[in-house]
Design a protein around this motif. Structure first.
Motif, PDB file in Angstrom:
ATOM      1  N   GLU A 147      -4.399  -4.590 -12.204  1.00 49.19           N
ATOM      2  CA  GLU A 147      -3.602  -3.258 -11.996  1.00 49.19           C
ATOM      3  C   GLU A 147      -2.101  -3.202 -12.276  1.00 49.19           C
ATOM      4  O   GLU A 147      -1.563  -2.433 -13.002  1.00 49.19           O
ATOM      5  CB  GLU A 147      -3.848  -2.606 -10.631  1.00 49.19           C
ATOM      6  CG  GLU A 147      -5.298  -2.301 -10.401  1.00 49.19           C
ATOM      7  CD  GLU A 147      -5.503  -0.690 -10.725  1.00 49.19           C
ATOM      8  OE1 GLU A 147      -4.762   0.095 -10.186  1.00 49.19           O
ATOM      9  OE2 GLU A 147      -6.325  -0.693 -11.837  1.00 49.19           O
ATOM     10  N   MET A 190       2.147  -5.489  -6.174  1.00 41.70           N
ATOM     11  CA  MET A 190       0.687  -5.619  -6.723  1.00 41.70           C
ATOM     12  C   MET A 190       0.615  -7.100  -7.124  1.00 41.70           C
ATOM     13  O   MET A 190      -0.385  -7.783  -6.920  1.00 41.70           O
ATOM     14  CB  MET A 190       0.276  -4.502  -7.419  1.00 41.70           C
ATOM     15  CG  MET A 190       0.062  -3.168  -6.871  1.00 41.70           C
ATOM     16  SD  MET A 190      -0.529  -1.845  -7.814  1.00 41.70           S
ATOM     17  CE  MET A 190      -2.207  -2.406  -8.000  1.00 41.70           C
ATOM     18  N   TYR A 233       0.256   8.179  -7.437  1.00 46.17           N
ATOM     19  CA  TYR A 233      -0.875   8.702  -7.690  1.00 46.17           C
ATOM     20  C   TYR A 233      -0.742  10.240  -7.593  1.00 46.17           C
ATOM     21  O   TYR A 233      -1.949  11.077  -7.864  1.00 46.17           O
ATOM     22  CB  TYR A 233      -1.999   8.527  -6.755  1.00 46.17           C
ATOM     23  CG  TYR A 233      -2.340   6.886  -7.028  1.00 46.17           C
ATOM     24  CD1 TYR A 233      -3.416   6.701  -8.048  1.00 46.17           C
ATOM     25  CD2 TYR A 233      -2.220   5.840  -6.319  1.00 46.17           C
ATOM     26  CE1 TYR A 233      -3.493   5.272  -8.424  1.00 46.17           C
ATOM     27  CE2 TYR A 233      -2.606   4.670  -6.551  1.00 46.17           C
ATOM     28  CZ  TYR A 233      -3.318   4.400  -7.431  1.00 46.17           C
ATOM     29  OH  TYR A 233      -3.670   2.984  -7.824  1.00 46.17           O
ATOM     30  N   THR A 239       4.355  -1.786  -8.151  1.00 43.74           N
ATOM     31  CA  THR A 239       3.726  -2.561  -9.116  1.00 43.74           C
ATOM     32  C   THR A 239       4.012  -3.885  -9.051  1.00 43.74           C
ATOM     33  O   THR A 239       3.282  -4.901  -9.036  1.00 43.74           O
ATOM     34  CB  THR A 239       4.237  -2.035 -10.469  1.00 43.74           C
ATOM     35  OG1 THR A 239       3.938  -0.685 -10.754  1.00 43.74           O
ATOM     36  CG2 THR A 239       3.715  -2.944 -11.803  1.00 43.74           C
ATOM     37  N   LEU A 273      -5.744  -6.796  -8.223  1.00 38.69           N
ATOM     38  CA  LEU A 273      -4.427  -6.226  -8.153  1.00 38.69           C
ATOM     39  C   LEU A 273      -3.589  -6.796  -9.082  1.00 38.69           C
ATOM     40  O   LEU A 273      -2.632  -6.189  -9.679  1.00 38.69           O
ATOM     41  CB  LEU A 273      -4.008  -6.976  -6.723  1.00 38.69           C
ATOM     42  CG  LEU A 273      -4.345  -6.406  -5.470  1.00 38.69           C
ATOM     43  CD1 LEU A 273      -3.729  -6.808  -4.232  1.00 38.69           C
ATOM     44  CD2 LEU A 273      -4.143  -4.931  -5.411  1.00 38.69           C
ATOM     45  N   VAL A 289       2.740   1.620  -3.390  1.00 36.37           N
ATOM     46  CA  VAL A 289       1.773   1.961  -4.471  1.00 36.37           C
ATOM     47  C   VAL A 289       1.305   3.571  -4.780  1.00 36.37           C
ATOM     48  O   VAL A 289       1.247   4.023  -5.524  1.00 36.37           O
ATOM     49  CB  VAL A 289       0.656   0.802  -4.434  1.00 36.37           C
ATOM     50  CG1 VAL A 289      -0.452   1.583  -5.489  1.00 36.37           C
ATOM     51  CG2 VAL A 289       1.004  -0.445  -5.058  1.00 36.37           C
ATOM     52  N   LYS A 303     -10.013   2.985  -4.961  1.00 36.10           N
ATOM     53  CA  LYS A 303     -10.374   1.740  -5.413  1.00 36.10           C
ATOM     54  C   LYS A 303      -9.184   0.777  -5.078  1.00 36.10           C
ATOM     55  O   LYS A 303      -9.519  -0.437  -4.761  1.00 36.10           O
ATOM     56  CB  LYS A 303     -10.557   1.775  -6.882  1.00 36.10           C
ATOM     57  CG  LYS A 303     -11.228   0.592  -7.658  1.00 36.10           C
ATOM     58  CD  LYS A 303     -11.542   0.806  -9.020  1.00 36.10           C
ATOM     59  CE  LYS A 303     -10.409   1.386  -9.867  1.00 36.10           C
ATOM     60  NZ  LYS A 303     -10.735   1.368 -11.227  1.00 36.10           N
ATOM     61  N   THR A 304      -8.085   1.045  -5.504  1.00 31.14           N
ATOM     62  CA  THR A 304      -6.853  -0.088  -5.121  1.00 31.14           C
ATOM     63  C   THR A 304      -6.611  -0.056  -3.736  1.00 31.14           C
ATOM     64  O   THR A 304      -6.488  -1.139  -3.273  1.00 31.14           O
ATOM     65  CB  THR A 304      -5.458   0.687  -5.717  1.00 31.14           C
ATOM     66  OG1 THR A 304      -5.704   0.954  -7.408  1.00 31.14           O
ATOM     67  CG2 THR A 304      -4.626  -0.541  -5.434  1.00 31.14           C
ATOM     68  N   ASP A 305      -6.971   1.020  -3.145  1.00 30.46           N
ATOM     69  CA  ASP A 305      -6.838   0.886  -1.597  1.00 30.46           C
ATOM     70  C   ASP A 305      -7.686   0.002  -0.947  1.00 30.46           C
ATOM     71  O   ASP A 305      -7.575  -0.638   0.033  1.00 30.46           O
ATOM     72  CB  ASP A 305      -6.917   2.256  -0.874  1.00 30.46           C
ATOM     73  CG  ASP A 305      -7.191   2.242   0.623  1.00 30.46           C
ATOM     74  OD1 ASP A 305      -5.853   2.389   1.259  1.00 30.46           O
ATOM     75  OD2 ASP A 305      -7.961   2.203   1.267  1.00 30.46           O
ATOM     76  N   ASP A 314       0.544  -1.163   0.214  1.00 29.16           N
ATOM     77  CA  ASP A 314      -0.200  -0.141   0.106  1.00 29.16           C
ATOM     78  C   ASP A 314       0.853   1.218   0.163  1.00 29.16           C
ATOM     79  O   ASP A 314       0.671   2.169  -0.758  1.00 29.16           O
ATOM     80  CB  ASP A 314      -0.820   0.111   1.073  1.00 29.16           C
ATOM     81  CG  ASP A 314      -2.073   0.955   1.124  1.00 29.16           C
ATOM     82  OD1 ASP A 314      -2.232   1.463   0.115  1.00 29.16           O
ATOM     83  OD2 ASP A 314      -3.090   0.947   2.005  1.00 29.16           O
TER      84      ASP A 314
END
Length: 340
Positions: free
Chosen positions: A108, A245, A51, A242, A105, A47, A149-151, A44
Motif C-alpha cells: 500500500e 506504512m 481517504y 505513507t 502495508l 493514514v 481493509k487497511t485498518d 493509523d
C-alpha cells in the motif's frame, strides 16, 4: 443468624474488593498494552485522513463514521476472537499472518510512492487491478472499503501487540483488555481524524466571525491560518502516513524473519543504529530510532516493489477469476431450480 449474616456480608465485601483490584489491574495492563501499540496507532491516524480527501465537506464526517464502525467490527467481532483462538490453538500461526499483513502495508505504501513518481504507470496498474468507478457513491464506497481493509491490517497489529504485552492470565482478563484497547484506540484515532478534517471548516467560521475586540481580530487571524494551512497539513500527514506504512510493514517483516531464525537483517539494522549512537552520543536515542526506522523502511520499500508486480500479475487475475466463478455458479443454480 445475625452472626452468619454479618459473616456473609464480610465475604461479599472481600469479594468486591478483589473484583475492584482485578479491574484496576486489568485497566493498568490495558493502558500499558495500548502504549506499546502507540507506533501503529500513529500510523493509523496518519493514514486515515487521505481517504476523505477530494470529497465534499458534508460527506467527510459520514465517511469517517463508516470507517470507524468498520474498524470496531474489525477489532471486536473478527480480530479479538481470532487472536484469542490463535493464542490458544495455533500460536505459531500468528507470526506468518502478521508478516502477510506487513507485506500488505508495504504494498500500500510503496504503491502511493509509485503513483507519485510514475503516475501514468501507476494509473495503468490501478486499472489492471480494478475498474475505476465514475459515480460519487461508488467512489465513496471504494474509499471506505479500502480504508477498512487497511485498518484491518493495522488493527491486527494493534491487537497482536496488545496480546503479546498482556501477561498470561484468564481468558476473561485477556478479552477485557483487548476490548478496552480496541475501543479506546478506535475512539482516539477516529475522533482525532474527525477533528483534523473539520479544522478548516472551523477556521472558516472563525475567519468570518464578528466577535468584538480584543478577541475578534485574534480569532479571525487564527481562522485564516487554519483555512490556509490545513491543506498543507493534510498533505504532510499523507506523506507521514505513507512513510509510516512502509516503515511499520518493513519492521514487521524484519521481526518476523528474526523469529524464524533469519536475523541477519535485524542485526544489520541494529548494528547501524549502534554506529550512529557512538558517532553522536548526545542524540543517542533519537539517532538509534531514526536509523532503525530507516532500515525498516528500506526493507519495506524492497518488499513493496516486489509485491506490486505480484499483485498485478498473479493475485489480481486470480481474484478476478474467483469472483467470476460465483455469478456463474449462481446462474447454474438458478437454471437448475427453474428446471425443477
Amino acid at each position: 443468624m445475625s452472626v452468619g449474616l454479618i459473616a456473609l456480608l464480610d465475604d461479599i465485601a472481600a469479594l468486591a474488593k478483589v473484583a475492584v483490584a482485578s479491574l484496576d489491574d486489568i485497566a493498568g495492563q490495558a493502558a500499558k498494552a495500548g502504549a506499546k501499540a502507540a507506533g501503529v496507532v500513529i500510523d493509523d491516524a496518519a493514514v486515515t485522513p487521505r481517504y476523505v480527501t477530494g470529497f465534499s465537506a458534508a460527506r467527510e464526517l459520514p465517511i469517517i463514521g463508516k470507517i470507524a464502525v468498520g474498524s470496531l467490527k474489525n477489532k471486536l467481532l473478527i480480530l479479538l476472537p481470532a487472536a484469542l483462538i490463535l493464542s490458544l490453538v495455533a500460536p505459531q500461526a500468528i507470526t506468518p499472518l502478521l508478516m502477510i499483513g506487513g507485506l500488505f502495508l508495504c504494498y500500500e505504501g510503496v504503491e502511493k510512492v509509485y503513483a507519485l513518481v510514475l503516475p501514468h504507470a501507476a494509473h495503468a496498474h490501478e486499472s489492471a487491478l480494478e475498474a475505476t468507478s465514475l459515480d460519487a457513491q461508488s467512489l465513496e464506497d471504494q474509499k471506505v472499503a479500502g480504508a477498512i481493509k487497511t485498518d484491518f491490517i493495522l488493527s491486527a497489529e494493534i491487537m497482536a501487540i496488545t496480546l503479546a504485552a498482556v501477561p498470561s492470565g484468564s481468558i476473561f482478563s485477556q478479552t477485557f483488555i483487548l476490548a478496552v484497547v480496541g475501543l479506546g484506540i478506535t475512539a482516539m484515532v477516529y475522533g482525532g481524524v474527525a477533528l483534523i478534517v473539520k479544522a478548516d471548516d472551523l477556521g472558516l467560521m472563525m475567519a468570518r466571525g464578528q466577535a468584538m475586540p480584543p478577541m475578534g481580530p485574534f480569532l479571525r487571524v487564527i481562522g485564516r491560518g487554519l483555512v490556509t494551512g490545513m491543506p498543507y497539513f493534510l498533505k504532510a500527514l499523507g506523506i507521514v502516513g505513507t512513510a509510516a506504512m512502509i516503515w511499520v510493514g518493513g519492521g514487521i517483516i524484519v521481526h518476523g524473519l528474526e523469529a524464524y531464525g533469519v536475523g541477519g537483517l535485524a542485526h544489520l539494522i541494529h548494528g547501524a543504529g549502534e554506529v550512529a549512537v557512538h558517532a553522536v552520543p548526545v542524540l543517542a536515542s533519537v539517532l538509534r530510532w531514526a536509523v532503525e526506522a530507516a532500515g525498516a523502511g528500506i526493507v519495506g520499500i524492497v518488499a513493496g516493489l516486489v509485491t506490486i508486480p505480484v499483485a498485478g500479475y498473479v493475485i489480481s487475475p486470480a481474484w478476478r477469476y474467483l469472483k467470476s466463478l460465483l455469478p456463474r455458479r449462481r446462474r447454474k443454480e438458478a437454471l437448475a431450480d427453474g428446471k425443477k
